[in-house]
Design a protein around this motif. Sequence first.
Motif, PDB file in Angstrom:
ATOM      1  N   LEU A  21       0.824  -1.209   0.000  1.00 17.76           N
ATOM      2  CA  LEU A  21       0.000   0.000   0.000  1.00 17.76           C
ATOM      3  C   LEU A  21       0.863   1.265   0.000  1.00 17.76           C
ATOM      4  CD1 LEU A  21      -2.800  -1.036   2.528  1.00 17.76           C
ATOM      5  CD2 LEU A  21      -3.033  -0.743   0.051  1.00 17.76           C
ATOM      6  N   LEU A  22       1.947   1.241   0.721  1.00 19.85           N
ATOM      7  CA  LEU A  22       2.830   2.415   0.746  1.00 19.85           C
ATOM      8  C   LEU A  22       3.492   2.646  -0.599  1.00 19.85           C
ATOM      9  CD1 LEU A  22       4.521   2.214   4.275  1.00 19.85           C
ATOM     10  CD2 LEU A  22       2.906   3.932   3.454  1.00 19.85           C
ATOM     11  N   ARG A  23       3.888   1.565  -1.262  1.00 20.20           N
ATOM     12  CA  ARG A  23       4.480   1.709  -2.604  1.00 20.20           C
ATOM     13  C   ARG A  23       3.443   2.259  -3.577  1.00 20.20           C
ATOM     14  NH1 ARG A  23       6.613  -3.611  -1.362  1.00 20.20           N
ATOM     15  NH2 ARG A  23       8.809  -3.425  -0.733  1.00 20.20           N
ATOM     16  N   GLU A  24       2.222   1.775  -3.471  1.00 17.84           N
ATOM     17  CA  GLU A  24       1.144   2.283  -4.329  1.00 17.84           C
ATOM     18  C   GLU A  24       0.906   3.762  -4.047  1.00 17.84           C
ATOM     19  OE1 GLU A  24      -3.610   1.446  -5.255  1.00 17.84           O
ATOM     20  OE2 GLU A  24      -2.449   0.032  -4.034  1.00 17.84           O
ATOM     21  N   PHE A  25       0.913   4.122  -2.754  1.00 20.06           N
ATOM     22  CA  PHE A  25       0.732   5.527  -2.377  1.00 20.06           C
ATOM     23  C   PHE A  25       1.838   6.397  -2.960  1.00 20.06           C
ATOM     24  CE2 PHE A  25       1.725   8.991   0.576  1.00 20.06           C
ATOM     25  CZ  PHE A  25       0.509   9.655   0.640  1.00 20.06           C
ATOM     26  N   GLU A  26       3.075   5.897  -2.926  1.00 20.85           N
ATOM     27  CA  GLU A  26       4.213   6.643  -3.463  1.00 20.85           C
ATOM     28  C   GLU A  26       4.091   6.833  -4.960  1.00 20.85           C
ATOM     29  OE1 GLU A  26       7.946   8.647  -2.938  1.00 20.85           O
ATOM     30  OE2 GLU A  26       6.407   7.979  -1.531  1.00 20.85           O
ATOM     31  N   GLN A  27       3.643   5.824  -5.657  1.00 18.62           N
ATOM     32  CA  GLN A  27       3.508   5.903  -7.116  1.00 18.62           C
ATOM     33  C   GLN A  27       2.430   6.882  -7.517  1.00 18.62           C
ATOM     34  OE1 GLN A  27       2.794   1.847  -8.285  1.00 18.62           O
ATOM     35  NE2 GLN A  27       4.943   1.221  -7.977  1.00 18.62           N
ATOM     36  N   ILE A  28       1.351   6.917  -6.735  1.00 18.98           N
ATOM     37  CA  ILE A  28       0.270   7.855  -7.050  1.00 18.98           C
ATOM     38  C   ILE A  28       0.753   9.296  -6.973  1.00 18.98           C
ATOM     39  CG2 ILE A  28      -1.972   8.724  -6.257  1.00 18.98           C
ATOM     40  CD1 ILE A  28      -2.629   5.891  -5.337  1.00 18.98           C
ATOM     41  N   GLY A  29       1.626   9.590  -6.036  1.00 25.28           N
ATOM     42  CA  GLY A  29       2.092  10.963  -5.853  1.00 25.28           C
ATOM     43  C   GLY A  29       3.265  11.351  -6.724  1.00 25.28           C
ATOM     44  N   GLU A  30       3.823  10.441  -7.483  1.00 30.93           N
ATOM     45  CA  GLU A  30       4.995  10.744  -8.308  1.00 30.93           C
ATOM     46  C   GLU A  30       4.736  11.859  -9.308  1.00 30.93           C
ATOM     47  OE1 GLU A  30       8.099   9.890  -8.532  1.00 30.93           O
ATOM     48  OE2 GLU A  30       8.127   8.495  -6.845  1.00 30.93           O
ATOM     49  N   GLY A  31       3.518  11.919  -9.814  1.00 28.80           N
ATOM     50  CA  GLY A  31       3.253  12.904 -10.862  1.00 28.80           C
ATOM     51  C   GLY A  31       3.064  14.312 -10.369  1.00 28.80           C
ATOM     52  N   ASP A  32       2.879  14.515  -9.090  1.00 27.29           N
ATOM     53  CA  ASP A  32       2.620  15.866  -8.576  1.00 27.29           C
ATOM     54  C   ASP A  32       3.293  16.058  -7.222  1.00 27.29           C
ATOM     55  OD1 ASP A  32       1.691  18.411  -8.406  1.00 27.29           O
ATOM     56  OD2 ASP A  32      -0.423  17.889  -8.111  1.00 27.29           O
ATOM     57  N   LYS A  33       4.613  15.887  -7.191  1.00 28.88           N
ATOM     58  CA  LYS A  33       5.356  16.012  -5.927  1.00 28.88           C
ATOM     59  C   LYS A  33       5.321  17.433  -5.365  1.00 28.88           C
ATOM     60  CE  LYS A  33       8.602  12.185  -6.115  1.00 28.88           C
ATOM     61  NZ  LYS A  33      10.028  11.790  -6.043  1.00 28.88           N
ATOM     62  N   ALA A  34       5.270  18.416  -6.260  1.00 27.95           N
ATOM     63  CA  ALA A  34       5.280  19.802  -5.795  1.00 27.95           C
ATOM     64  C   ALA A  34       4.064  20.114  -4.944  1.00 27.95           C
ATOM     65  CB  ALA A  34       5.350  20.750  -6.983  1.00 27.95           C
ATOM     66  N   THR A  35       2.953  19.453  -5.257  1.00 31.30           N
ATOM     67  CA  THR A  35       1.724  19.690  -4.496  1.00 31.30           C
ATOM     68  C   THR A  35       1.717  18.937  -3.183  1.00 31.30           C
ATOM     69  OG1 THR A  35       0.476  20.026  -6.539  1.00 31.30           O
ATOM     70  CG2 THR A  35      -0.795  19.501  -4.548  1.00 31.30           C
ATOM     71  N   HIS A  36       2.160  17.677  -3.241  1.00 35.91           N
ATOM     72  CA  HIS A  36       2.072  16.835  -2.056  1.00 35.91           C
ATOM     73  C   HIS A  36       3.279  16.964  -1.116  1.00 35.91           C
ATOM     74  CE1 HIS A  36      -1.411  15.146  -3.923  1.00 35.91           C
ATOM     75  NE2 HIS A  36      -0.731  14.625  -4.940  1.00 35.91           N
ATOM     76  N   ASN A  37       4.429  17.388  -1.662  1.00 38.19           N
ATOM     77  CA  ASN A  37       5.642  17.514  -0.845  1.00 38.19           C
ATOM     78  C   ASN A  37       6.288  18.884  -1.048  1.00 38.19           C
ATOM     79  OD1 ASN A  37       5.562  14.446  -2.029  1.00 38.19           O
ATOM     80  ND2 ASN A  37       6.050  14.508   0.164  1.00 38.19           N
ATOM     81  N   PRO A  38       5.605  19.965  -0.618  1.00 40.89           N
ATOM     82  CA  PRO A  38       6.120  21.323  -0.875  1.00 40.89           C
ATOM     83  C   PRO A  38       7.468  21.591  -0.200  1.00 40.89           C
ATOM     84  CG  PRO A  38       4.302  21.380   0.691  1.00 40.89           C
ATOM     85  CD  PRO A  38       4.349  19.984   0.145  1.00 40.89           C
ATOM     86  N   ARG A  39       7.709  21.020   0.960  1.00 41.72           N
ATOM     87  CA  ARG A  39       8.979  21.267   1.641  1.00 41.72           C
ATOM     88  C   ARG A  39      10.129  20.614   0.894  1.00 41.72           C
ATOM     89  NH1 ARG A  39       8.318  20.143   7.999  1.00 41.72           N
ATOM     90  NH2 ARG A  39      10.468  20.934   7.921  1.00 41.72           N
ATOM     91  N   ALA A  40       9.888  19.423   0.355  1.00 36.10           N
ATOM     92  CA  ALA A  40      10.928  18.751  -0.428  1.00 36.10           C
ATOM     93  C   ALA A  40      11.243  19.536  -1.689  1.00 36.10           C
ATOM     94  CB  ALA A  40      10.486  17.331  -0.769  1.00 36.10           C
ATOM     95  N   LYS A  41      10.206  20.062  -2.353  1.00 36.19           N
ATOM     96  CA  LYS A  41      10.435  20.856  -3.573  1.00 36.19           C
ATOM     97  C   LYS A  41      11.211  22.122  -3.248  1.00 36.19           C
ATOM     98  CE  LYS A  41       8.084  23.200  -7.374  1.00 36.19           C
ATOM     99  NZ  LYS A  41       8.873  24.428  -7.195  1.00 36.19           N
ATOM    100  N   SER A  42      10.835  22.793  -2.160  1.00 35.61           N
ATOM    101  CA  SER A  42      11.532  24.021  -1.772  1.00 35.61           C
ATOM    102  C   SER A  42      13.008  23.742  -1.489  1.00 35.61           C
ATOM    103  CB  SER A  42      10.860  24.624  -0.543  1.00 35.61           C
ATOM    104  OG  SER A  42      11.572  25.745  -0.077  1.00 35.61           O
TER     105      SER A  42
END
Length: 378
Positions: A347-368
Amino acid sequence: MSKRDYYDVLGVNRDASDDDIKKAYRKLAMKYHPDRNPDSKEAEDKFKEVKEAYEILSESDKRAAYDQFGHAGVDPNMGAGGGFRGGAGGFGDFADAFGDIFGDIFGGRAGGGGRSNVYRGADLRYNMEITLEEAAKGCERQIRIPTHENCDVCHGTGAKPGTSPKTCSTCGGHGQVRVSQGFFSVQQTCPTCHGSGKQITDPCTKCHGAGQLKTHKTLNVKIPAGVDEGDRIRLAGEGEPGTNGGPSGDLYVVTHIKQHAVFQRDGMDLHCEMPITFATAALGGEIEIPTLDGMAKMKIPAETQSGKVFRLRGKGVKAVRGNDYGDLMCHVVVETPVKLTDRQKELLREFEQIGEGDKATHNPRAKSFMDKLREFFD
């Protein structure tokens, strides 16, 4: 050789107060005292010079004459002023300040009639370790400390029953004797009676003439709510007994706070670290957190980041004075799950794959962080 200006000798201004002159004299007299500078002719001369300056400036009439006419105004050979007053007693009014100083050197207090070796007892310190809860809410504790009590055989006289202390033959009951020290004389503690003014010829067999016995006493100590590390609680008159009828000293109970398993204290505020799950941090929820009054519920908003601090007002420690309370600062820490099952990993791998296309939205601190990193290397 001409004499130095008396004000320069004492290191004070010409408008110095009587207290300033006395303080300056005491400091210099202690510095140049012959007993502290044996075989030093220079120190002896300095001491005489300081003494002479103080005797003139400490008396208003002599000081006025000196201010108007200089050394001639206080020279007895010139007919003005009074010069020095000596005699069999020593230094006249000079002894008032002199005795205050050199009583410390010779073991007694000079000046005045009667016995003056009456001293206040020493203060005592007791270190008490208490819990954070006891410090926050207050408590009452019993302590056992060493003390002295009057001998039950001689009832504090120090003399064998049926006898009584006699007046000291050396000092005549004053507790002090006058001793010549070269060119001056001072009073010091009588070497025979040690300042008590009495001699015990037939001492009590139980206390051996001391009049007191070592024992212990139990005291109740009230710890007020809000005490902190190193705070002192004064118990008046519970220190060591005084000498020759002097008052007892005080007992100071110093508080030391034990380390707490959950809370860290910062003044009136408390801090605690609260782990929350990844799901609670992302979706929000309600958790229970500990306080000094029990468990309390706290809402965690969605998208809470690790390290976020939530303040619970009034859940800290009460002020020692007043009715104010500190706050409880809850530091949430997002806990990484461990010992995952295969299904959880999937489930965690599936969750990670779903967010791959929009990391800027889901992980703003990592993008910054990555943007700053690129700017640094560019």
